[in-house]
Design a protein around this motif. Structure first.
Motif, PDB file in Angstrom:
ATOM      1  N   ARG A  57       0.826  -1.214   0.000  1.00 47.09           N
ATOM      2  CA  ARG A  57       0.000   0.000   0.000  1.00 47.09           C
ATOM      3  C   ARG A  57       0.858   1.262   0.000  1.00 47.09           C
ATOM      4  NH1 ARG A  57      -2.976   0.034   4.814  1.00 47.09           N
ATOM      5  NH2 ARG A  57      -2.231  -1.996   5.460  1.00 47.09           N
ATOM      6  N   GLN A  58       2.069   1.160   0.515  1.00 46.07           N
ATOM      7  CA  GLN A  58       2.965   2.318   0.595  1.00 46.07           C
ATOM      8  C   GLN A  58       4.044   2.305  -0.499  1.00 46.07           C
ATOM      9  OE1 GLN A  58       2.424   4.788   2.763  1.00 46.07           O
ATOM     10  NE2 GLN A  58       0.644   3.674   3.501  1.00 46.07           N
ATOM     11  N   ALA A  59       3.993   1.335  -1.399  1.00 43.13           N
ATOM     12  CA  ALA A  59       5.064   1.121  -2.373  1.00 43.13           C
ATOM     13  C   ALA A  59       5.354   2.356  -3.219  1.00 43.13           C
ATOM     14  CB  ALA A  59       4.744  -0.064  -3.271  1.00 43.13           C
ATOM     15  N   ASP A  60       4.326   3.001  -3.751  1.00 49.34           N
ATOM     16  CA  ASP A  60       4.566   4.159  -4.620  1.00 49.34           C
ATOM     17  C   ASP A  60       5.291   5.270  -3.861  1.00 49.34           C
ATOM     18  OD1 ASP A  60       3.402   2.932  -6.803  1.00 49.34           O
ATOM     19  OD2 ASP A  60       1.417   3.801  -6.415  1.00 49.34           O
ATOM     20  N   ARG A  61       4.838   5.556  -2.659  1.00 53.11           N
ATOM     21  CA  ARG A  61       5.474   6.604  -1.860  1.00 53.11           C
ATOM     22  C   ARG A  61       6.910   6.214  -1.504  1.00 53.11           C
ATOM     23  NH1 ARG A  61       6.711   7.349   3.160  1.00 53.11           N
ATOM     24  NH2 ARG A  61       5.590   5.537   3.948  1.00 53.11           N
ATOM     25  N   LEU A  62       7.114   4.961  -1.098  1.00 47.51           N
ATOM     26  CA  LEU A  62       8.459   4.513  -0.727  1.00 47.51           C
ATOM     27  C   LEU A  62       9.409   4.522  -1.928  1.00 47.51           C
ATOM     28  CD1 LEU A  62       7.490   1.557   1.624  1.00 47.51           C
ATOM     29  CD2 LEU A  62       8.463   3.760   2.309  1.00 47.51           C
ATOM     30  N   ASN A  63       8.912   4.115  -3.087  1.00 47.19           N
ATOM     31  CA  ASN A  63       9.750   4.134  -4.294  1.00 47.19           C
ATOM     32  C   ASN A  63      10.113   5.561  -4.686  1.00 47.19           C
ATOM     33  OD1 ASN A  63       9.875   1.350  -4.565  1.00 47.19           O
ATOM     34  ND2 ASN A  63       8.050   1.256  -5.854  1.00 47.19           N
ATOM     35  N   GLN A  64       9.175   6.474  -4.576  1.00 49.45           N
ATOM     36  CA  GLN A  64       9.465   7.871  -4.895  1.00 49.45           C
ATOM     37  C   GLN A  64      10.504   8.432  -3.925  1.00 49.45           C
ATOM     38  OE1 GLN A  64       8.451   9.771  -7.551  1.00 49.45           O
ATOM     39  NE2 GLN A  64      10.047  11.102  -6.725  1.00 49.45           N
ATOM     40  N   GLU A  65      10.370   8.086  -2.657  1.00 51.45           N
ATOM     41  CA  GLU A  65      11.331   8.536  -1.651  1.00 51.45           C
ATOM     42  C   GLU A  65      12.733   7.991  -1.964  1.00 51.45           C
ATOM     43  OE1 GLU A  65      11.897   7.767   3.069  1.00 51.45           O
ATOM     44  OE2 GLU A  65       9.888   8.360   2.404  1.00 51.45           O
ATOM     45  N   ALA A  66      12.808   6.740  -2.388  1.00 50.90           N
ATOM     46  CA  ALA A  66      14.100   6.144  -2.739  1.00 50.90           C
ATOM     47  C   ALA A  66      14.704   6.846  -3.955  1.00 50.90           C
ATOM     48  CB  ALA A  66      13.941   4.654  -3.013  1.00 50.90           C
ATOM     49  N   GLU A  67      13.881   7.160  -4.943  1.00 50.30           N
ATOM     50  CA  GLU A  67      14.373   7.879  -6.113  1.00 50.30           C
ATOM     51  C   GLU A  67      14.892   9.256  -5.723  1.00 50.30           C
ATOM     52  OE1 GLU A  67      11.604   8.033  -9.375  1.00 50.30           O
ATOM     53  OE2 GLU A  67      11.223   5.873  -9.256  1.00 50.30           O
ATOM     54  N   ASP A  68      14.203   9.938  -4.841  1.00 43.89           N
ATOM     55  CA  ASP A  68      14.644  11.252  -4.375  1.00 43.89           C
ATOM     56  C   ASP A  68      16.002  11.152  -3.685  1.00 43.89           C
ATOM     57  OD1 ASP A  68      12.341  12.387  -5.350  1.00 43.89           O
ATOM     58  OD2 ASP A  68      11.339  12.522  -3.396  1.00 43.89           O
ATOM     59  N   VAL A  69      16.186  10.153  -2.848  1.00 44.87           N
ATOM     60  CA  VAL A  69      17.448   9.959  -2.134  1.00 44.87           C
ATOM     61  C   VAL A  69      18.576   9.712  -3.143  1.00 44.87           C
ATOM     62  CG1 VAL A  69      18.701   8.418  -0.586  1.00 44.87           C
ATOM     63  CG2 VAL A  69      16.419   9.191   0.014  1.00 44.87           C
ATOM     64  N   LEU A  70      18.295   8.926  -4.156  1.00 39.87           N
ATOM     65  CA  LEU A  70      19.330   8.611  -5.141  1.00 39.87           C
ATOM     66  C   LEU A  70      19.786   9.848  -5.918  1.00 39.87           C
ATOM     67  CD1 LEU A  70      18.039   5.191  -6.546  1.00 39.87           C
ATOM     68  CD2 LEU A  70      20.013   5.581  -5.051  1.00 39.87           C
ATOM     69  N   THR A  71      18.920  10.830  -6.061  1.00 35.86           N
ATOM     70  CA  THR A  71      19.320  12.047  -6.788  1.00 35.86           C
ATOM     71  C   THR A  71      20.358  12.848  -6.005  1.00 35.86           C
ATOM     72  OG1 THR A  71      17.518  13.381  -5.885  1.00 35.86           O
ATOM     73  CG2 THR A  71      17.103  12.231  -7.967  1.00 35.86           C
ATOM     74  N   TYR A  72      20.456  12.631  -4.701  1.00 35.42           N
ATOM     75  CA  TYR A  72      21.432  13.348  -3.888  1.00 35.42           C
ATOM     76  C   TYR A  72      22.815  12.696  -3.879  1.00 35.42           C
ATOM     77  CZ  TYR A  72      17.376  15.810  -2.076  1.00 35.42           C
ATOM     78  OH  TYR A  72      16.241  16.566  -1.964  1.00 35.42           O
ATOM     79  N   GLN A  73      22.913  11.497  -4.429  1.00 32.83           N
ATOM     80  CA  GLN A  73      24.200  10.808  -4.445  1.00 32.83           C
ATOM     81  C   GLN A  73      25.132  11.461  -5.457  1.00 32.83           C
ATOM     82  OE1 GLN A  73      23.519   6.668  -5.168  1.00 32.83           O
ATOM     83  NE2 GLN A  73      23.301   6.211  -3.006  1.00 32.83           N
ATOM     84  N   VAL A  74      26.388  11.559  -5.084  1.00 35.68           N
ATOM     85  CA  VAL A  74      27.398  12.101  -5.981  1.00 35.68           C
ATOM     86  C   VAL A  74      27.988  10.951  -6.774  1.00 35.68           C
ATOM     87  CG1 VAL A  74      29.570  13.321  -6.113  1.00 35.68           C
ATOM     88  CG2 VAL A  74      27.896  13.939  -4.344  1.00 35.68           C
TER      89      VAL A  74
END
Length: 76
Positions: A57-74
């Motif tokens: 039920r939370q998959a879409d939100r959790l996946n979006q959060e993971a994508e956001d975190v990955l954008t901060y990686q150098v």
């Protein structure tokens, strides 16, 4: 507290219980352990199903959060 009860089992199952319980255990001990293990497994399976439902039920939100975190990686 233990309560005496009686159950009816198939002959082939009773033979397996006798073989598996060994010479120093009795049928009651074997059957009680088997039932406790089964109940524990059913309880774990139900909890796992509830947890999976919550995750799904939370998959879409959790996946979006993971994508956001990955954008901060150098990247190198």
């Amino acid at each position: 507290m233990k309560i005496k009860t009686s159950i009816t089992l198939a002959e082939d199952l009773l033979k397996v219980i006798d073989e598996q319980s060994g010479p120093h255990k009795n049928r009651s001990v074997f059957i009680e352990k088997a039932v406790r293990a089964y109940v524990a497994q059913v309880t774990r399976d139900r909890q796992n199903a509830r947890d999976l439902d919550i995750i799904n039920r939370q998959a879409d939100r959790l996946n979006q959060e993971a994508e956001d975190v990955l954008t901060y990686q150098v990247l190198p």
